[in-house]
Design an enzyme around this catalytic site. Structure first.
Site, PDB file in Angstrom:
ATOM      1  N   ASP A 110     -30.538  23.232 -39.088  1.00 46.53           N
ATOM      2  CA  ASP A 110     -30.154  23.718 -37.761  1.00 46.53           C
ATOM      3  C   ASP A 110     -29.123  24.830 -37.954  1.00 46.53           C
ATOM      4  O   ASP A 110     -29.492  25.957 -38.260  1.00 46.53           O
ATOM      5  CB  ASP A 110     -29.632  22.528 -36.956  1.00 46.53           C
ATOM      6  N   ASN A 113     -25.091  23.961 -41.752  1.00 43.69           N
ATOM      7  CA  ASN A 113     -23.844  23.438 -42.329  1.00 43.69           C
ATOM      8  C   ASN A 113     -24.060  22.173 -43.152  1.00 43.69           C
ATOM      9  O   ASN A 113     -23.426  21.977 -44.184  1.00 43.69           O
ATOM     10  CB  ASN A 113     -22.821  23.169 -41.220  1.00 43.69           C
ATOM     11  N   LYS A 138     -34.583  25.544 -37.448  1.00 45.54           N
ATOM     12  CA  LYS A 138     -34.257  26.176 -36.161  1.00 45.54           C
ATOM     13  C   LYS A 138     -33.591  27.512 -36.453  1.00 45.54           C
ATOM     14  O   LYS A 138     -32.369  27.630 -36.458  1.00 45.54           O
ATOM     15  CB  LYS A 138     -33.262  25.290 -35.396  1.00 45.54           C
TER      16      LYS A 138
HETATM   17  P1  5GP Z   1     -26.945  21.384 -39.180  1.00 49.31           P
HETATM   18  O1  5GP Z   1     -26.481  22.058 -37.921  1.00 49.31           O
HETATM   19  O2  5GP Z   1     -25.794  21.010 -40.042  1.00 49.31           O
HETATM   20  O3  5GP Z   1     -27.970  22.208 -39.902  1.00 49.31           O
HETATM   21  O4  5GP Z   1     -27.661  20.059 -38.734  1.00 49.31           O
HETATM   22  C1  5GP Z   1     -26.871  18.963 -38.488  1.00 49.31           C
HETATM   23  C2  5GP Z   1     -27.675  17.735 -38.261  1.00 49.31           C
HETATM   24  O5  5GP Z   1     -27.844  17.649 -36.864  1.00 49.31           O
HETATM   25  C3  5GP Z   1     -29.079  17.645 -38.848  1.00 49.31           C
HETATM   26  O6  5GP Z   1     -29.104  17.112 -40.154  1.00 49.31           O
HETATM   27  C4  5GP Z   1     -29.712  16.657 -37.894  1.00 49.31           C
HETATM   28  O7  5GP Z   1     -29.376  15.337 -38.287  1.00 49.31           O
HETATM   29  C5  5GP Z   1     -29.031  16.999 -36.601  1.00 49.31           C
HETATM   30  N1  5GP Z   1     -29.873  17.847 -35.769  1.00 49.31           N
HETATM   31  C6  5GP Z   1     -29.839  19.180 -35.622  1.00 49.31           C
HETATM   32  N2  5GP Z   1     -30.764  19.591 -34.737  1.00 49.31           N
HETATM   33  C7  5GP Z   1     -31.400  18.473 -34.321  1.00 49.31           C
HETATM   34  C8  5GP Z   1     -32.463  18.224 -33.383  1.00 49.31           C
HETATM   35  O8  5GP Z   1     -33.055  19.097 -32.751  1.00 49.31           O
HETATM   36  N3  5GP Z   1     -32.831  16.919 -33.237  1.00 49.31           N
HETATM   37  C9  5GP Z   1     -32.233  15.899 -33.905  1.00 49.31           C
HETATM   38  N4  5GP Z   1     -32.677  14.665 -33.669  1.00 49.31           N
HETATM   39  N5  5GP Z   1     -31.228  16.092 -34.786  1.00 49.31           N
HETATM   40  C10 5GP Z   1     -30.823  17.371 -34.981  1.00 49.31           C
END
Ligand code: 5GP
Ligand code: MG
Ligand code: MG
Length: 191
Positions: A110, A113, A138
């Site tokens: 996402d 991080n 994303k």
């Molecule tokens: P990051 O922003 O660090 O890349 O993602 C953080 C965490 O947020 C991901 O590992 C996931 O667990 C959660 N996450 C981010 N986007 C989504 C989403 O659209 N759906 C769900 N269920 N979790 C998400």
């Protein structure tokens, strides 16, 4: 809450973004990619708990080279549905990775991080190489300089559940990727 009916199939109200079939076909391709890339190499697939477990189970069976499976835990506390809180990494379950070619496997990239934190944490174990792999990316939300080395699908900025991804620790069992819209949140527990 009173609106929540756990006997009601989630599919009745949730928009399907990626079908079970589409996931299966793509995971098969990812398995072939791993098999080609890591033939003759000491591969360890390091799944990030908890979101990667469904993908992990399917991907390792789509991969035809010898490999080891290991797990690491990422949790972010204090976040909301769409914004992550402070990242906490628990590497107590991680085995010796020296000399191994590691693929860190997560459900979704996402902001990026979490994966950046994972890459730093796994570096401490001094593996031979590290790559990242995710089912979903994303792209519009990504803020870090790195990109996932291997990904299944680029998706828009929507909150998705299923195939390992949760909302309040539920919906991980759905065999497809669904979008949770405002209307769907009313059906979820904990609201
Ligand atoms: P990051 O922003 O660090 O890349 O993602 C953080 C965490 O947020 C991901 O590992 C996931 O667990 C959660 N996450 C981010 N986007 C989504 C989403 O659209 N759906 C769900 N269920 N979790 C998400
Ligand atoms: Mg996660
Ligand atoms: Mg989650």
């Amino acid at each position: 809450n009173a609106d929540y009916d756990s006997s009601k199939p989630a599919a009745q109200f949730m928009k399907v973004l990626i079908t079970e079939h589409e996931i299966r076909d793509r995971v098969t391709e990812l398995g072939q990619t791993l098999s080609e890339t890591y033939a003759g190499r000491p591969l360890t697939i390091l799944g990030v708990l908890t979101g990667s477990i469904v993908l992990l189970a399917d991907l390792i069976r789509a991969t035809s080279v010898p490999l080891r499976v290991a797990l690491i835990q990422a949790a972010s506390y204090g976040g909301t549905r769409t914004t992550a809180g402070e990242l906490t990494i628990n590497s107590a379950l991680v085995p010796d990775l020296r000399g191994r070619d590691v693929v860190i496997l997560d459900d979704i990239f996402d902001t990026g991080n979490t994966m950046v934190g994972m890459l730093e944490a796994v570096q401490e174990f001094e593996p031979q190489s590290i790559r990242s792999a995710v089912l979903l990316w994303k792209t519009d939300r990504t803020v870090v300089d790195v990109e996932p080395d291997i990904y299944g699908f680029k998706i828009p900025d929507e909150f998705v559940v299923g195939y390992g991804l949760d909302y309040n620790d539920e919906y991980r069992h759905l065999p497809y990727i669904g979008v949770m819209e405002e209307e769907d949140l009313k059906h979820a527990s904990g609201n």
